[in-house]
Design a protein around this motif. Structure first.
Motif, PDB file in Angstrom:
ATOM      1  N   LEU A 118     -22.172  87.168  28.461  1.00 38.74           N
ATOM      2  CA  LEU A 118     -21.524  88.025  27.476  1.00 38.74           C
ATOM      3  C   LEU A 118     -20.172  88.514  27.973  1.00 38.74           C
ATOM      4  O   LEU A 118     -19.223  88.657  27.192  1.00 38.74           O
ATOM      5  CB  LEU A 118     -22.432  89.214  27.142  1.00 38.74           C
ATOM      6  CG  LEU A 118     -23.719  88.861  26.383  1.00 38.74           C
ATOM      7  CD1 LEU A 118     -24.575  90.105  26.195  1.00 38.74           C
ATOM      8  CD2 LEU A 118     -23.405  88.231  25.036  1.00 38.74           C
TER       9      LEU A 118
ATOM     10  N   GLY B   6     -19.551  87.365  18.685  1.00 36.09           N
ATOM     11  CA  GLY B   6     -18.723  87.980  19.716  1.00 36.09           C
ATOM     12  C   GLY B   6     -17.258  87.963  19.358  1.00 36.09           C
ATOM     13  O   GLY B   6     -16.533  88.948  19.592  1.00 36.09           O
TER      14      GLY B   6
ATOM     15  N   GLN C 177     -20.696  96.057  23.103  1.00 36.34           N
ATOM     16  CA  GLN C 177     -21.406  95.359  24.169  1.00 36.34           C
ATOM     17  C   GLN C 177     -22.919  95.474  24.003  1.00 36.34           C
ATOM     18  O   GLN C 177     -23.650  94.497  24.185  1.00 36.34           O
ATOM     19  CB  GLN C 177     -20.972  95.908  25.526  1.00 36.34           C
ATOM     20  CG  GLN C 177     -19.517  95.591  25.868  1.00 36.34           C
ATOM     21  CD  GLN C 177     -19.064  96.251  27.154  1.00 36.34           C
ATOM     22  OE1 GLN C 177     -19.610  97.281  27.573  1.00 36.34           O
ATOM     23  NE2 GLN C 177     -18.059  95.673  27.794  1.00 36.34           N
TER      24      GLN C 177
ATOM     25  N   LEU D 160     -24.069  93.175  21.054  1.00 42.24           N
ATOM     26  CA  LEU D 160     -24.117  91.764  21.419  1.00 42.24           C
ATOM     27  C   LEU D 160     -25.302  91.482  22.346  1.00 42.24           C
ATOM     28  O   LEU D 160     -25.977  90.452  22.220  1.00 42.24           O
ATOM     29  CB  LEU D 160     -22.806  91.356  22.093  1.00 42.24           C
ATOM     30  CG  LEU D 160     -21.605  91.203  21.168  1.00 42.24           C
ATOM     31  CD1 LEU D 160     -20.338  90.979  21.974  1.00 42.24           C
ATOM     32  CD2 LEU D 160     -21.822  90.059  20.183  1.00 42.24           C
ATOM     33  N   ARG D 161     -25.568  92.394  23.260  1.00 49.58           N
ATOM     34  CA  ARG D 161     -26.689  92.215  24.184  1.00 49.58           C
ATOM     35  C   ARG D 161     -28.007  92.194  23.408  1.00 49.58           C
ATOM     36  O   ARG D 161     -28.886  91.377  23.680  1.00 49.58           O
ATOM     37  CB  ARG D 161     -26.682  93.345  25.215  1.00 49.58           C
ATOM     38  CG  ARG D 161     -27.665  93.144  26.370  1.00 49.58           C
ATOM     39  CD  ARG D 161     -27.581  94.306  27.341  1.00 49.58           C
ATOM     40  NE  ARG D 161     -26.228  94.500  27.834  1.00 49.58           N
ATOM     41  CZ  ARG D 161     -25.465  95.555  27.554  1.00 49.58           C
ATOM     42  NH1 ARG D 161     -25.922  96.524  26.771  1.00 49.58           N
ATOM     43  NH2 ARG D 161     -24.260  95.655  28.053  1.00 49.58           N
TER      44      ARG D 161
ATOM     45  N   ALA E 295     -28.237  88.885  21.384  1.00 46.38           N
ATOM     46  CA  ALA E 295     -28.459  87.737  22.252  1.00 46.38           C
ATOM     47  C   ALA E 295     -29.883  87.700  22.801  1.00 46.38           C
ATOM     48  O   ALA E 295     -30.411  86.622  23.099  1.00 46.38           O
ATOM     49  CB  ALA E 295     -27.459  87.744  23.400  1.00 46.38           C
TER      50      ALA E 295
END
Length: 292
Positions: free
Chosen positions: A5, A102, A138, A141-142, A145
């Motif tokens: 990432l 992203g 962040q 996205l984490r 994912a």
């Protein structure tokens, strides 16, 4: 995951930042409410945006461009159904969908902007509220994912996910749908309703094996969303028929997206997705600026 990432963020901001940032005319150029620069009229411009003062001063027709509002709210529908757990080149379609998220996230999060996500796996729908700031980007996205893969045999429902984006109604902004758009375009009605209030960007994620079959003899083909399997022998005739059917389906998807008024970005697992984004944005900007 953390390293991947971080690399994604550096790649996006290093190669795209500056090209797409600014007055939100980057990913999906569109009208706003703040007056911008005046330019020469070109056929197809909205006559309601005529700049009569500049027209009288130069004796040539001019239109006044507008810029989007300073604070942009972006909502992204990310399709992570079982059909995206597939890839035959450098990555899976799932990885490419997260990379596209992203890119949208890091390129729209500045200046008080907010971004939220709906993740649809077919098994469940995860909603992450729209917020601003690097920490939220962040963490979002984490979380996306690390979304568990849908069990085999679980069918996705993109139309239902898009419909959820409309409820409750949100302030005007940017709506992004990331999917492979396989199957019947039963999502068209929901997407068209969404376009009445938001600018739309559709990101289509493809793998080359979905467009043409390799000459490998007898293989077992599986549908990850139904669990059905079928053994087939790939002949030249079958390969041609498969390619023709795939091309016809891709054109149906493209036509449906055009009817919805969505900008259409295609990303492939066998190409440089950053370069594809750059070409897409430059083409959109040239079209919006009258070819300049």
């Amino acid at each position: 995951m953390e390293a991947a990432l971080r690399t994604l963020e550096l790649t996006v901001r290093g190669r795209l930042d500056g090209l797409l940032q600014g007055n939100h005319l980057g990913l999906v150029p569109g009208p706003g409410s703040e007056p911008g620069e005046s330019r020469l009229y070109v056929p197809g411009d909205d006559v309601r945006h005529m700049d009569w003062a500049a027209t009288a001063r130069t004796t040539a027709p001019h239109v006044r461009e507008t810029m989007a509002d300073r604070e942009l709210e972006t909502w992204v529908v990310v399709d992570l159904s079982a059909s995206l757990d597939f890839g035959t080149t450098t990555c899976e379609k799932r990885d490419l969908a997260i990379a596209a998220l992203g890119a949208v996230t890091h390129l729209t999060r500045g200046g008080g902007n907010r971004i939220g996500v709906l993740v649809a796996t077919g098994e469940k729908l995860v909603r992450i509220p729209a917020r601003g700031g690097l920490a939220h980007a962040q963490g979002m996205l984490r979380r996306v994912a690390s979304t568990p893969r849908a069990p085999e045999g679980t069918r996705g429902d993109l139309a239902a996910a898009i419909e959820q984006l409309r409820r409750p109604p949100r302030r005007r902004g940017l709506a992004v749908v990331i999917s492979d758009f396989l199957g019947e375009p039963d999502w068209e009605r929901a997407l068209r309703a969404l376009s009445a209030r938001h600018e739309l960007l559709a990101v289509e994620v493809l793998d080359p094996r979905e467009l043409e079959l390799p000459d490998v003899g007898t293989v077992v083909l599986a549908d990850p969303e139904s669990g059905r399997q079928r053994e087939v022998t790939i002949t030249p005739l079958l390969a041609r028929e498969f390619s023709a059917a795939a091309a016809e389906h891709r054109e149906q998807v493209a036509a449906a997206l055009r009817r919805c008024g969505a900008a259409h970005l295609i990303l492939r697992t066998d190409s440089d997705w950053i370069a594809d984004v750059v070409r897409f944005v430059l083409a959109r900007k040239r079209a919006w600026s009258g070819g300049r």
